[in-house]
Design a protein around this motif. Sequence first.
Motif, PDB file in Angstrom:
ATOM      1  N   ALA A 166      34.835  43.865  34.580  1.00 29.22           N
ATOM      2  CA  ALA A 166      34.626  44.340  35.949  1.00 29.22           C
ATOM      3  C   ALA A 166      34.230  43.191  36.874  1.00 29.22           C
ATOM      4  O   ALA A 166      34.699  43.102  38.015  1.00 29.22           O
ATOM      5  CB  ALA A 166      33.562  45.430  35.967  1.00 29.22           C
ATOM      6  N   ALA A 167      33.360  42.285  36.397  1.00 21.37           N
ATOM      7  CA  ALA A 167      32.940  41.156  37.227  1.00 21.37           C
ATOM      8  C   ALA A 167      34.114  40.242  37.539  1.00 21.37           C
ATOM      9  O   ALA A 167      34.288  39.789  38.680  1.00 21.37           O
ATOM     10  CB  ALA A 167      31.830  40.381  36.525  1.00 21.37           C
ATOM     11  N   LEU A 168      34.958  39.952  36.541  1.00 22.80           N
ATOM     12  CA  LEU A 168      36.131  39.110  36.781  1.00 22.80           C
ATOM     13  C   LEU A 168      37.100  39.765  37.748  1.00 22.80           C
ATOM     14  O   LEU A 168      37.680  39.103  38.621  1.00 22.80           O
ATOM     15  CB  LEU A 168      36.834  38.814  35.459  1.00 22.80           C
ATOM     16  CG  LEU A 168      36.141  37.837  34.511  1.00 22.80           C
ATOM     17  CD1 LEU A 168      36.881  37.776  33.185  1.00 22.80           C
ATOM     18  CD2 LEU A 168      36.051  36.457  35.127  1.00 22.80           C
ATOM     19  N   LEU A 169      37.264  41.075  37.619  1.00 20.03           N
ATOM     20  CA  LEU A 169      38.204  41.787  38.475  1.00 20.03           C
ATOM     21  C   LEU A 169      37.749  41.770  39.930  1.00 20.03           C
ATOM     22  O   LEU A 169      38.537  41.493  40.840  1.00 20.03           O
ATOM     23  CB  LEU A 169      38.355  43.227  37.978  1.00 20.03           C
ATOM     24  CG  LEU A 169      39.529  44.030  38.517  1.00 20.03           C
ATOM     25  CD1 LEU A 169      40.846  43.389  38.111  1.00 20.03           C
ATOM     26  CD2 LEU A 169      39.461  45.463  38.017  1.00 20.03           C
ATOM     27  N   VAL A 170      36.477  42.062  40.173  1.00 20.42           N
ATOM     28  CA  VAL A 170      35.964  42.086  41.544  1.00 20.42           C
ATOM     29  C   VAL A 170      35.986  40.688  42.148  1.00 20.42           C
ATOM     30  O   VAL A 170      36.225  40.513  43.350  1.00 20.42           O
ATOM     31  CB  VAL A 170      34.543  42.687  41.563  1.00 20.42           C
ATOM     32  CG1 VAL A 170      33.900  42.545  42.933  1.00 20.42           C
ATOM     33  CG2 VAL A 170      34.591  44.152  41.160  1.00 20.42           C
ATOM     34  N   GLU A 171      35.763  39.676  41.329  1.00 18.81           N
ATOM     35  CA  GLU A 171      35.784  38.302  41.823  1.00 18.81           C
ATOM     36  C   GLU A 171      37.166  37.920  42.339  1.00 18.81           C
ATOM     37  O   GLU A 171      37.296  37.054  43.220  1.00 18.81           O
ATOM     38  CB  GLU A 171      35.356  37.344  40.713  1.00 18.81           C
ATOM     39  CG  GLU A 171      35.180  35.902  41.156  1.00 18.81           C
ATOM     40  CD  GLU A 171      34.702  35.009  40.032  1.00 18.81           C
ATOM     41  OE1 GLU A 171      34.704  33.782  40.211  1.00 18.81           O
ATOM     42  OE2 GLU A 171      34.334  35.551  38.975  1.00 18.81           O
ATOM     43  N   LEU A 172      38.224  38.560  41.838  1.00 19.48           N
ATOM     44  CA  LEU A 172      39.584  38.251  42.265  1.00 19.48           C
ATOM     45  C   LEU A 172      39.982  38.964  43.550  1.00 19.48           C
ATOM     46  O   LEU A 172      41.083  38.729  44.061  1.00 19.48           O
ATOM     47  CB  LEU A 172      40.581  38.644  41.166  1.00 19.48           C
ATOM     48  CG  LEU A 172      40.546  37.808  39.886  1.00 19.48           C
ATOM     49  CD1 LEU A 172      41.519  38.378  38.869  1.00 19.48           C
ATOM     50  CD2 LEU A 172      40.881  36.356  40.181  1.00 19.48           C
ATOM     51  N   LEU A 173      39.134  39.823  44.092  1.00 18.79           N
ATOM     52  CA  LEU A 173      39.476  40.588  45.279  1.00 18.79           C
ATOM     53  C   LEU A 173      38.966  39.896  46.535  1.00 18.79           C
ATOM     54  O   LEU A 173      37.815  39.448  46.582  1.00 18.79           O
ATOM     55  CB  LEU A 173      38.881  41.999  45.192  1.00 18.79           C
ATOM     56  CG  LEU A 173      39.324  42.864  44.007  1.00 18.79           C
ATOM     57  CD1 LEU A 173      38.675  44.235  44.083  1.00 18.79           C
ATOM     58  CD2 LEU A 173      40.839  42.999  43.979  1.00 18.79           C
ATOM     59  N   ALA A 174      39.817  39.827  47.554  1.00 18.72           N
ATOM     60  CA  ALA A 174      39.401  39.302  48.852  1.00 18.72           C
ATOM     61  C   ALA A 174      38.499  40.313  49.550  1.00 18.72           C
ATOM     62  O   ALA A 174      38.433  41.494  49.171  1.00 18.72           O
ATOM     63  CB  ALA A 174      40.626  38.995  49.708  1.00 18.72           C
ATOM     64  N   ASP A 175      37.808  39.860  50.594  1.00 18.34           N
ATOM     65  CA  ASP A 175      36.852  40.731  51.286  1.00 18.34           C
ATOM     66  C   ASP A 175      37.511  41.971  51.869  1.00 18.34           C
ATOM     67  O   ASP A 175      36.888  43.034  51.930  1.00 18.34           O
ATOM     68  CB  ASP A 175      36.153  39.956  52.403  1.00 18.34           C
ATOM     69  CG  ASP A 175      35.247  38.865  51.862  1.00 18.34           C
ATOM     70  OD1 ASP A 175      35.006  38.854  50.643  1.00 18.34           O
ATOM     71  OD2 ASP A 175      34.789  38.027  52.655  1.00 18.34           O
ATOM     72  N   ASP A 176      38.752  41.849  52.317  1.00 15.74           N
ATOM     73  CA  ASP A 176      39.400  42.980  52.974  1.00 15.74           C
ATOM     74  C   ASP A 176      40.245  43.822  52.021  1.00 15.74           C
ATOM     75  O   ASP A 176      41.029  44.663  52.462  1.00 15.74           O
ATOM     76  CB  ASP A 176      40.276  42.478  54.125  1.00 15.74           C
ATOM     77  CG  ASP A 176      41.325  41.471  53.660  1.00 15.74           C
ATOM     78  OD1 ASP A 176      41.230  41.027  52.498  1.00 15.74           O
ATOM     79  OD2 ASP A 176      42.217  41.126  54.458  1.00 15.74           O
ATOM     80  N   THR A 177      40.116  43.606  50.720  1.00 13.25           N
ATOM     81  CA  THR A 177      40.841  44.409  49.726  1.00 13.25           C
ATOM     82  C   THR A 177      40.016  45.627  49.349  1.00 13.25           C
ATOM     83  O   THR A 177      38.809  45.530  49.135  1.00 13.25           O
ATOM     84  CB  THR A 177      41.148  43.587  48.471  1.00 13.25           C
ATOM     85  OG1 THR A 177      41.895  42.427  48.830  1.00 13.25           O
ATOM     86  CG2 THR A 177      41.938  44.404  47.467  1.00 13.25           C
ATOM     87  N   CYS A 178      40.670  46.770  49.272  1.00 11.31           N
ATOM     88  CA  CYS A 178      39.990  48.011  48.882  1.00 11.31           C
ATOM     89  C   CYS A 178      40.133  48.218  47.376  1.00 11.31           C
ATOM     90  O   CYS A 178      41.208  47.998  46.809  1.00 11.31           O
ATOM     91  CB  CYS A 178      40.586  49.199  49.636  1.00 11.31           C
ATOM     92  SG  CYS A 178      39.844  50.783  49.191  1.00 11.31           S
ATOM     93  N   LEU A 179      39.049  48.645  46.740  1.00 15.93           N
ATOM     94  CA  LEU A 179      39.026  48.909  45.296  1.00 15.93           C
ATOM     95  C   LEU A 179      38.767  50.391  45.074  1.00 15.93           C
ATOM     96  O   LEU A 179      37.740  50.920  45.502  1.00 15.93           O
ATOM     97  CB  LEU A 179      37.943  48.072  44.618  1.00 15.93           C
ATOM     98  CG  LEU A 179      37.724  48.315  43.123  1.00 15.93           C
ATOM     99  CD1 LEU A 179      38.980  47.988  42.329  1.00 15.93           C
ATOM    100  CD2 LEU A 179      36.545  47.505  42.610  1.00 15.93           C
ATOM    101  N   LEU A 180      39.707  51.057  44.425  1.00 14.75           N
ATOM    102  CA  LEU A 180      39.582  52.473  44.086  1.00 14.75           C
ATOM    103  C   LEU A 180      39.464  52.591  42.574  1.00 14.75           C
ATOM    104  O   LEU A 180      40.411  52.303  41.846  1.00 14.75           O
ATOM    105  CB  LEU A 180      40.797  53.253  44.599  1.00 14.75           C
ATOM    106  CG  LEU A 180      40.926  54.727  44.162  1.00 14.75           C
ATOM    107  CD1 LEU A 180      39.693  55.523  44.537  1.00 14.75           C
ATOM    108  CD2 LEU A 180      42.184  55.351  44.761  1.00 14.75           C
TER     109      LEU A 180
END
Length: 751
Positions: free
Chosen positions: A476-490
């Motif tokens: 989960a930490a690696l996945l969130v680290e790959l997301l830009a600030d304006d990316t939505c995570l569902l």
Amino acid sequence: MSTESAAAENESGARPDAGPDTETETSAETSGETSAETSGGASVETPAEMSAASSEDASSQDAEPAAEGASGTASAESAELSEAQAELAAQRELREKIAERRAAKEGPVDAGAKLSGKAADLLAAVRAVESGEKPSAAVFAEPVPEPRRPVAPEPVRRPAPSAPVVDAGPDADTVGAVRAVLVEGGAPDALAAQAARTLGEGAQEQLRADPWQLLRVPGVRPEQADGFARALLGAECAPDDERRGRAVTVWLLEQAATAGHTALDLPVLVEALGKRGVPEPDAAVQGAVAEGDALLFQDALDDAPVPEPAGDEDDEEGAERPVRVLVGLERCALAEESLADGLARLINSSDKEGGSVAGDWEAAAVAAGGTTAELLRAIGTQRLVLHTGGEAARAEPVATAAAAARLGLRVCVAAPGADGRRRAAALLGPDAPESATATVEGLFAETEGPGREADGSLALDLLVVLDAPQLDVDDAALLVELLADDTCLLLSGDPGTLWSAGPGRVFADLLAAGICPRIASRTPDFGPIGELVSGIGIGELNQVEAPGKEVVIVPVRDGAEAIHRTVQLVADSVPRAIGVPADQTQVITPGHGGAAGTRALNAALKERLNPGPGRFGGYDPGDRVVYVPAPGRVRPGRVLGADAEGLRLECEGEPIVVPKEQVERVVRHGWAVTGHQAVGLRWPAVVVVLPGDATQALSRPWVYSAFSRGERHLSVVHGADAALPRAVAEVPAKPRTTRLQGLVRAQVPGA
């Protein structure tokens, strides 16, 4: 021969337009014309003409002496005269033709007479400009090019799948050096490869300097490490050795991480150290912290009562809230804190007003309706959204991703396993691009999904993760680290299933934290299996009507009968009555050992379904297996064969080569698996085996997860008696000690 016939013969042989002379003349003429054109009209004498002129002069010189010196009889003179006349006539005719050719070459040459095509057009244009008929700009202006047809971009072609070879680990010399130390200390030499892999470079020196480092190798227990240390250290080995205290502390924290904890309460850890014979547990913990193997934390107890202030000074400063002291492995602590930071970054960057696309989101929501509409409205303004529901509810987040894609957003639906990705792709339909789905591991490796931006973030506007309860803190930490600030995570998942195999309970902690929208599906799972599983989710084990034999209960008395009935179901009953072949029927049982664990069941199923000597390390071509490259990552597959490189498998369509020294550790027969290994996977038919000696492993999440793996059929080989309904009604999920809930709440305003 008469004189007349000889003269006629000589005349015939001297004709210049017959035989080889004709060919020479023709070639000379052609060569002369070509040379004339090349030289721009100037007359050039070719070698053929020069040869002909020389022959003419020589012939005339030879003929004159022959005429002047003629004497003898009348017949001889007449013959010689006839021959000379014939020769002179032939030479005269040849000179006339040569003169005609020379006269023709000396006249004007019609340049370009033999040109055609573009060359002729160009020559005509030049003459028109020279004569003044047309201006040069009009003649030589470049034509307007026709508009080019758009060229379709070349698709990005992935390389043809090859059989990846699992890392064989350290080299033979390193393993040999470690084996020598193990043998010297009385430890099994079979641990050499794993010890070298775990301890890394200089493993043999580490073991000599600190024999209790052997506890870092999976499967080694403290008493075994103590025996190894006594053999190496002799009289220097003592229970109060600080090296032993540190090693046992780290071992206990590793065991806790395997059970799902990211940290342990300090009193719990101190008590466990005392039970392991560590005389000074507090000093052992401090030693592990000083070496950087563990970290100490103080977390406030939100639900604990705040003590009353004792005096005026306390009134001014305020009463301190009670805290608890936690100890955790460094890797788990850092992953949990990184995850909390990343989630807070996404939440705090949310567009609360909806921005310029609010109308688009609302229109899409109205068109979708139901829970999908709620999800669309939520992701239109928030960067983190949670969705809960059963198997039928998986269609809702997938439909949300499809609607977002129609709005022009870059979307991807990911799942922890390949089977989850396959089911997501089926819901999206055949027209969806391959990059619209991925596995979490594929996103990390950049082999699946949309690719990366220049800054390394995923090229996405919306990432939907299915089966979210399977995510541990590391992934989960690696996945969130790959997301830009304006990316939505569902994040979407069924909260009733078993939690991740790795440490943490990410999805459950986020649901409990209340820091983002939480949308529960109202779509139930249909059919007898869905009805049964829905009741288990609320603690009720109900009898359901199954006219099509969707659910069958098979009571058994002991383990031997359980194995017999299981083999009968898989090989005969389910294929005949339900129409599901044996290779699509999966057996699930609580554990590996016992009278009806995976080992016993797999042995019986192999003997019936694919008998063989097990010539490849216990495996034969056609054997069903599970490949476990890391804890919690289970990939069903089939044995293809073996060679010098190792055991060849096919796992979910991908070829894999497992080195022979790794086979025992990462490959198991797969006709029967445990409930934890089955989470996230689905089969057409499932046979759940509940032996009487495994009742302690049963819990509501375990039964819920195992019973919900079948798509069309569920058989329950029931030998647990009253333990099954008691587990469903009274045994919830085992608690896990984590810090994520408090960490993320502290970083989100108004949580």
